[in-house]
Design an enzyme around this catalytic site. Structure first.
Site, PDB file in Angstrom:
ATOM      1  N   GLY A 264       0.837  -1.203   0.000  1.00 37.39           N
ATOM      2  CA  GLY A 264       0.000   0.000   0.000  1.00 37.39           C
ATOM      3  C   GLY A 264       0.867   1.246   0.000  1.00 37.39           C
ATOM      4  O   GLY A 264       1.924   1.271   0.629  1.00 37.39           O
TER       5      GLY A 264
ATOM      6  N   ARG B 254       4.474 -15.837  -6.796  1.00 42.05           N
ATOM      7  CA  ARG B 254       3.068 -16.267  -6.857  1.00 42.05           C
ATOM      8  C   ARG B 254       2.338 -15.286  -7.761  1.00 42.05           C
ATOM      9  O   ARG B 254       1.520 -14.497  -7.338  1.00 42.05           O
ATOM     10  CB  ARG B 254       2.493 -16.260  -5.428  1.00 42.05           C
ATOM     11  CG  ARG B 254       1.196 -17.000  -5.265  1.00 42.05           C
ATOM     12  CD  ARG B 254       0.818 -17.085  -3.788  1.00 42.05           C
ATOM     13  NE  ARG B 254      -0.477 -17.675  -3.605  1.00 42.05           N
ATOM     14  CZ  ARG B 254      -1.610 -16.972  -3.615  1.00 42.05           C
ATOM     15  NH1 ARG B 254      -1.609 -15.685  -3.786  1.00 42.05           N
ATOM     16  NH2 ARG B 254      -2.766 -17.595  -3.440  1.00 42.05           N
TER      17      ARG B 254
ATOM     18  N   ASP C 272       5.704  -5.673   5.523  1.00 45.60           N
ATOM     19  CA  ASP C 272       6.005  -7.095   5.713  1.00 45.60           C
ATOM     20  C   ASP C 272       5.924  -7.896   4.402  1.00 45.60           C
ATOM     21  O   ASP C 272       6.806  -8.709   4.122  1.00 45.60           O
ATOM     22  CB  ASP C 272       5.039  -7.668   6.759  1.00 45.60           C
ATOM     23  CG  ASP C 272       5.401  -9.081   7.151  1.00 45.60           C
ATOM     24  OD1 ASP C 272       6.452  -9.262   7.782  1.00 45.60           O
ATOM     25  OD2 ASP C 272       4.654 -10.009   6.779  1.00 45.60           O
TER      26      ASP C 272
ATOM     27  N   THR D  32       5.066   1.657   6.140  1.00 50.14           N
ATOM     28  CA  THR D  32       3.642   1.321   6.290  1.00 50.14           C
ATOM     29  C   THR D  32       2.993   2.282   7.272  1.00 50.14           C
ATOM     30  O   THR D  32       3.593   2.643   8.287  1.00 50.14           O
ATOM     31  CB  THR D  32       3.370  -0.132   6.768  1.00 50.14           C
ATOM     32  OG1 THR D  32       2.068  -0.192   7.354  1.00 50.14           O
ATOM     33  CG2 THR D  32       4.328  -0.642   7.812  1.00 50.14           C
ATOM     34  N   ILE D  33       1.766   2.679   6.937  1.00 52.96           N
ATOM     35  CA  ILE D  33       1.045   3.569   7.867  1.00 52.96           C
ATOM     36  C   ILE D  33       0.718   2.831   9.161  1.00 52.96           C
ATOM     37  O   ILE D  33       0.487   3.436  10.180  1.00 52.96           O
ATOM     38  CB  ILE D  33      -0.249   4.144   7.246  1.00 52.96           C
ATOM     39  CG1 ILE D  33      -1.265   3.036   6.946  1.00 52.96           C
ATOM     40  CG2 ILE D  33       0.033   4.978   6.021  1.00 52.96           C
ATOM     41  CD1 ILE D  33      -2.676   3.566   6.728  1.00 52.96           C
ATOM     42  N   ASP D  34       0.703   1.478   9.099  1.00 54.20           N
ATOM     43  CA  ASP D  34       0.288   0.696  10.269  1.00 54.20           C
ATOM     44  C   ASP D  34       1.361   0.622  11.366  1.00 54.20           C
ATOM     45  O   ASP D  34       1.058   0.266  12.497  1.00 54.20           O
ATOM     46  CB  ASP D  34      -0.067  -0.736   9.847  1.00 54.20           C
ATOM     47  CG  ASP D  34      -1.255  -0.786   8.907  1.00 54.20           C
ATOM     48  OD1 ASP D  34      -1.994   0.208   8.841  1.00 54.20           O
ATOM     49  OD2 ASP D  34      -1.436  -1.810   8.231  1.00 54.20           O
TER      50      ASP D  34
ATOM     51  N   ASP E 231       3.508  -1.602  11.805  1.00 58.03           N
ATOM     52  CA  ASP E 231       3.474  -2.943  12.398  1.00 58.03           C
ATOM     53  C   ASP E 231       4.655  -3.825  11.981  1.00 58.03           C
ATOM     54  O   ASP E 231       4.621  -5.043  12.150  1.00 58.03           O
ATOM     55  CB  ASP E 231       2.145  -3.645  12.041  1.00 58.03           C
ATOM     56  CG  ASP E 231       1.938  -3.772  10.532  1.00 58.03           C
ATOM     57  OD1 ASP E 231       2.805  -3.327   9.765  1.00 58.03           O
ATOM     58  OD2 ASP E 231       0.897  -4.320  10.126  1.00 58.03           O
TER      59      ASP E 231
ATOM     60  N   ARG F 255     -23.885  13.838  20.077  1.00 59.66           N
ATOM     61  CA  ARG F 255     -23.901  12.501  19.483  1.00 59.66           C
ATOM     62  C   ARG F 255     -22.688  11.688  19.896  1.00 59.66           C
ATOM     63  O   ARG F 255     -21.661  12.238  20.292  1.00 59.66           O
ATOM     64  CB  ARG F 255     -23.843  12.623  17.957  1.00 59.66           C
ATOM     65  CG  ARG F 255     -25.131  13.042  17.329  1.00 59.66           C
ATOM     66  CD  ARG F 255     -24.936  13.294  15.844  1.00 59.66           C
ATOM     67  NE  ARG F 255     -26.205  13.534  15.192  1.00 59.66           N
ATOM     68  CZ  ARG F 255     -26.349  14.136  14.027  1.00 59.66           C
ATOM     69  NH1 ARG F 255     -25.280  14.570  13.381  1.00 59.66           N
ATOM     70  NH2 ARG F 255     -27.534  14.302  13.500  1.00 59.66           N
TER      71      ARG F 255
ATOM     72  N   MET G 177      -7.537   2.688   9.861  1.00 55.68           N
ATOM     73  CA  MET G 177      -6.882   1.465   9.392  1.00 55.68           C
ATOM     74  C   MET G 177      -6.066   0.812  10.510  1.00 55.68           C
ATOM     75  O   MET G 177      -5.827   1.417  11.550  1.00 55.68           O
ATOM     76  CB  MET G 177      -6.013   1.769   8.178  1.00 55.68           C
ATOM     77  CG  MET G 177      -6.830   1.915   6.907  1.00 55.68           C
ATOM     78  SD  MET G 177      -5.797   2.184   5.462  1.00 55.68           S
ATOM     79  CE  MET G 177      -7.019   2.000   4.159  1.00 55.68           C
TER      80      MET G 177
ATOM     81  N   ARG H  35      -4.979  -3.448  10.597  1.00 55.07           N
ATOM     82  CA  ARG H  35      -5.597  -4.778  10.536  1.00 55.07           C
ATOM     83  C   ARG H  35      -5.321  -5.618  11.767  1.00 55.07           C
ATOM     84  O   ARG H  35      -6.208  -6.183  12.370  1.00 55.07           O
ATOM     85  CB  ARG H  35      -5.070  -5.526   9.305  1.00 55.07           C
ATOM     86  CG  ARG H  35      -5.721  -5.078   8.057  1.00 55.07           C
ATOM     87  CD  ARG H  35      -5.197  -5.828   6.895  1.00 55.07           C
ATOM     88  NE  ARG H  35      -3.882  -5.351   6.494  1.00 55.07           N
ATOM     89  CZ  ARG H  35      -3.295  -5.678   5.369  1.00 55.07           C
ATOM     90  NH1 ARG H  35      -3.873  -6.518   4.558  1.00 55.07           N
ATOM     91  NH2 ARG H  35      -2.122  -5.192   5.050  1.00 55.07           N
TER      92      ARG H  35
ATOM     93  N   GLU I  91      -9.709  -0.900  12.309  1.00 56.99           N
ATOM     94  CA  GLU I  91     -10.520  -1.798  11.463  1.00 56.99           C
ATOM     95  C   GLU I  91     -10.407  -3.266  11.910  1.00 56.99           C
ATOM     96  O   GLU I  91     -11.304  -4.062  11.664  1.00 56.99           O
ATOM     97  CB  GLU I  91     -10.108  -1.665   9.995  1.00 56.99           C
ATOM     98  CG  GLU I  91      -8.656  -2.066   9.740  1.00 56.99           C
ATOM     99  CD  GLU I  91      -8.201  -1.874   8.300  1.00 56.99           C
ATOM    100  OE1 GLU I  91      -9.031  -1.645   7.416  1.00 56.99           O
ATOM    101  OE2 GLU I  91      -6.980  -1.975   8.075  1.00 56.99           O
TER     102      GLU I  91
ATOM    103  N   HIS J 134      -8.944   5.237   2.808  1.00 50.58           N
ATOM    104  CA  HIS J 134      -7.662   5.481   2.150  1.00 50.58           C
ATOM    105  C   HIS J 134      -7.194   6.927   2.211  1.00 50.58           C
ATOM    106  O   HIS J 134      -6.069   7.215   1.809  1.00 50.58           O
ATOM    107  CB  HIS J 134      -7.725   4.983   0.702  1.00 50.58           C
ATOM    108  CG  HIS J 134      -7.824   3.490   0.639  1.00 50.58           C
ATOM    109  ND1 HIS J 134      -9.005   2.828   0.858  1.00 50.58           N
ATOM    110  CD2 HIS J 134      -6.884   2.540   0.439  1.00 50.58           C
ATOM    111  CE1 HIS J 134      -8.796   1.522   0.787  1.00 50.58           C
ATOM    112  NE2 HIS J 134      -7.518   1.319   0.533  1.00 50.58           N
TER     113      HIS J 134
HETATM  114  O1  F6P Z   1      -1.181  -2.191   5.230  1.00 50.52           O
HETATM  115  C1  F6P Z   1      -1.613  -0.938   4.966  1.00 50.52           C
HETATM  116  C2  F6P Z   1      -3.105  -0.887   4.783  1.00 50.52           C
HETATM  117  O2  F6P Z   1      -3.395   0.479   4.578  1.00 50.52           O
HETATM  118  C3  F6P Z   1      -3.953  -1.473   5.913  1.00 50.52           C
HETATM  119  O3  F6P Z   1      -4.027  -0.668   7.040  1.00 50.52           O
HETATM  120  C4  F6P Z   1      -5.268  -1.680   5.218  1.00 50.52           C
HETATM  121  O4  F6P Z   1      -6.026  -2.674   5.843  1.00 50.52           O
HETATM  122  C5  F6P Z   1      -4.831  -2.140   3.861  1.00 50.52           C
HETATM  123  O5  F6P Z   1      -3.559  -1.594   3.632  1.00 50.52           O
HETATM  124  C6  F6P Z   1      -5.780  -1.739   2.748  1.00 50.52           C
HETATM  125  O6  F6P Z   1      -5.343  -2.265   1.537  1.00 50.52           O
HETATM  126  P1  F6P Z   1      -5.960  -1.891   0.119  1.00 50.52           P
HETATM  127  O7  F6P Z   1      -5.163  -0.755  -0.430  1.00 50.52           O
HETATM  128  O8  F6P Z   1      -5.789  -3.124  -0.711  1.00 50.52           O
HETATM  129  O9  F6P Z   1      -7.390  -1.513   0.305  1.00 50.52           O
END
Ligand code: F6P
Length: 365
Positions: free
Chosen positions: A14, A82, A118, A140-142, A144, A177, A184, A186, A237, A287
């Site tokens: 991503g 693959r 990864d 990666t934004i995550d 992780d 509210r 994001m 995972r 998410e 996104h």
């Molecule tokens: O790994 C980065 C990430 O942005 C995750 O946080 C998210 O679940 C995933 O990619 C989304 O992937 P895609 O671009 O395939 O929707």
């Protein structure tokens, strides 16, 4: 000074803010400091297999420091080991790694810089096991990825999510509210945790700390009883209730990691509205978190990573990934970075800090 050495760079997985800053740093350092030629491969590993590349001259990498996305393109599907193709309507997988290696040989590459998370770096490791000299850069934004304190792109995504939470705060307050925002993340909740903390989230739900929905609703009710008629709930998410499962939005069969999550925000929002009677709205940030200009922190980190990658190549240290540890650039074997995600330890300082200022994680709390 070494002359006419050719190195390659590709960006996989991503996209995120800061990739162009890395490409720029790699190319400028290679060209200016060493006189090397830099070749950029199109769309991650697809460019290696399909022989699509571009000469990254000084001119091509000029004026891209603040630009979001990647000028090279990326793919989170293309895997030379693959390779997915639809044959007579049936998805079929082929090993095209030899073709990828042959292209690198034809280009007389001395090294390939692989920028990714990864998935991208696991493929880089497999190519390096087959003899390709690779160097990794963690993206990666995550946040992780193991082997580094921080990946570039994360800080920018935290800034975007925090800005969104700030904006939801004012409308939540005006309308009394509950506002749920799904961000994001995972398997790792770093993005939800940091933006939740920075944005003053009342409830933060992350994959590493399964939540009790009753606890979440109790918190919203309790706030209302104290005159706080609004609540902000930040949900990763990949968050899941105790004894429950992640919410899958879609399966992408030709992707090495086919599961796409999404929808937990709606699940949590529905429960809150049903159980508390408080009007609830749900925002899925999606996104947007991967787009836009990198923060100053990410620009600097990305630049340091790019320069660090060239240093590794110059020293002939391959199969390593540049890494940021204790405030400085270092490196680790790529094998230490992949295969095991860096999750939020439930008892870590950041979680403790959030709890201290009253944030609820929906566990025992
Ligand atoms: O790994 C980065 C990430 O942005 C995750 O946080 C998210 O679940 C995933 O990619 C989304 O992937 P895609 O671009 O395939 O929707």
């Amino acid at each position: 000074m070494a002359r006419n050495k050719v190195i390659g760079i590709l960006t996989g997985g991503g996209d995120c803010p800061g990739i162009n800053a890395v490409i720029r740093a790699v190319a400028k350092t290679a060209i200016h400091d060493h006189g090397w030629q830099v070749i950029g491969f199109r769309d991650g590993y697809a460019g290696l297999v399909l022989r699509q590349s571009v000469d990254l001259t000084n001119e091509k990498v000029s004026n891209i420091l603040s630009l979001g996305g990647t000028i090279l393109g990326t793919s989170n599907k293309a895997d030379p080991f693959r390779w997915a193709e639809s044959i007579d309507g049936k998805l079929t997988f082929f090993d095209r790694s030899k073709e990828a290696l042959a292209y690198c040989e034809d280009l007389e590459l001395s090294a390939l810089v692989c920028v990714g998370g990864d998935g991208t770096l696991s493929i880089a490791k497999r190519l390096s096991d087959l003899g390709l000299p690779i160097v990794g850069i963690p993206k990666t934004i995550d946040n992780d990825l193991s082997g580094t304190d921080v990946t570039f792109g994360h800080d920018s995504a935290v800034a975007t999510a925090t800005d969104a939470i700030d904006k939801l705060h004012t409308t939540a307050q005006s309308h009394h509210r509950a506002m749920v925002i799904e961000v994001m993340g995972r398997y790792a909740g770093w993005l939800a945790l940091s933006s939740g903390l920075a944005g003053g989230g009342d409830i933060i739900l992350i994959p590493e700390i399964p939540y009790h929905v009753e606890k979440v609703c109790q918190t919203v009710r309790h706030r209302a009883s104290r005159g706080k008629l609004f609540s902000i709930i930040v949900v990763a998410e990949g968050a899941e209730p105790v004894g429950g499962k992640k919410v899958i939005q879609q399966m992408v069969p030709d992707s090495p990691d086919p599961v796409r999550l999404g929808g937990i925000g709606k699940v949590v929002g529905n429960e809150i509205e049903k159980k508390t009677g408080i009007e609830t709205r749900v925002t899925v940030l999606g996104h947007v978190q991967r787009g836009g200009s990198p923060t100053a922190f990410d620009r600097i980190l990305a630049t340091k990573y790019g320069v660090g990658a060239i240093d590794l190549i110059e020293q002939g240290r391959f199969s390593e990934m540049v890494s940021w540890q204790n405030g400085q650039i270092t490196s680790v074997p790529v094998s230490e970075a992949v295969g095991k995600l860096k999750l939020v330890p439930p008892d870590c300082e950041l979680v403790g800090t959030a709890r201290s200022v009253g944030a609820i994680f929906g566990d025992g709390d």
